[in-house]
Write a protein that holds these residues in place. Structure first.
Motif: not given
Length: 278
Positions: A134-142, A172-179
């Motif tokens: 769910p946050v891959h798109k934002e992570l790719r932009r980052a 974003l890293l925190l959200r990735a971790s939580e998921l």
């Protein structure tokens, strides 16, 4: 980064350009950075002054004896590939000895580049987490933005506010971790930022726990279950990891492992190596 220009990866899937390659670096960690006489370093050294053990070929003269000679800190340090990026890309392969006028700028760029490469390493790992889709798109932009920043001029790189950049990327890293940790059954412990120095946690069930930024200096985590735990920024100096299970640990770095104590029974993520001093 477009698919046709993807960075090379190791057999374990990690980007090799985010791993130190001392053969392509001008000994920047041995010259640019300061260190103070302590349990980690045998002497004081000012920033910008080459270590007395740095040879003319930019290799360490006591590499095989660093811990015995009192330079434990050197065995823990990891530049995340920043050294070769600065040496070969930003300064085009011309070293600071042949071009001494470049030394000041090169030494100033290196610590900033290291922080950028550390961020790239974390974002790249987060992109490898299927649960974090769910946050891959934002992570790719980052990732693309940080990549662009690493290719700037020496002046633009040294002018960066890396703390502000971290503030943008960390959620974003925190959200990735939580998921990713949400798939771990049961109640997951939250020790984010906790002072656990010297804590007795032998055999503790810390599977899927948040240990982000936790102080674990000299803590006893022998035999602990750290599977899928988030260890980003955790201080693992002298942490006892003998027999601990770190399978799937999130954002764990080689530098953190090098600072800790473990043994042959410590289970590590496939992408990280067992420190030679264990």
């Amino acid at each position: 980064m477009s698919p046709q220009h993807e960075a090379p990866r190791s057999a374990e899937g990690r980007r090799t350009d985010l791993q130190a390659d001392c053969a392509d670096c001008f000994g920047l960690c041995c010259a640019a950075l300061p260190f103070a006489r302590s349990a980690d370093f045998a002497v004081d050294k000012a920033a910008g002054r080459p270590c007395s053990h740095l040879r003319t070929d930019f290799r360490c003269g006591i590499h095989e004896r660093l811990r015995d000679e009192g330079y434990r800190g050197c065995t823990v340090f990891d530049c995340f590939g920043a050294g070769q990026k600065v040496s070969q890309v930003i300064f085009g392969g011309t070293d600071w000895r042949r071009a001494p006028e470049s030394a000041r700028a090169m030494f100033a760029v290196f610590p900033v580049m290291r922080q950028l490469h550390e961020l790239l390493r974390y974002v790249d790992e987060a992109l490898g987490l299927a649960a974090a889709r769910p946050v891959h798109k934002e992570l790719r932009r980052a990732l693309a933005r940080i990549e662009d920043l690493t290719l700037g001029s020496p002046e633009s790189i040294t002018a960066l506010d890396v703390n502000a950049l971290r503030g943008e990327v960390n959620p974003l890293l925190l959200r990735a971790s939580e998921l990713a940790r949400a798939r771990v059954p049961g109640r997951r412990k939250n020790h984010r930022g906790a002072d656990l120095a010297g804590a007795r946690l032998a055999g503790a069930d810390l599977r899927g726990a948040s240990l982000r930024g936790a102080l674990l200096v000299a803590a006893d985590l022998s035999g602990a279950d750290l599977r899928d735990a988030d260890l980003i920024g955790a201080d693992l100096r002298d942490t006892d990891l003998r027999g601990a299970d770190l399978t799937g640990a999130l954002f764990l770095t080689q530098a953190q492992l090098n600072a800790a104590r473990g043994d042959a029974a410590t289970t590590l993520p496939a992408s990280l190596g067992r420190p030679t001093h264990w």
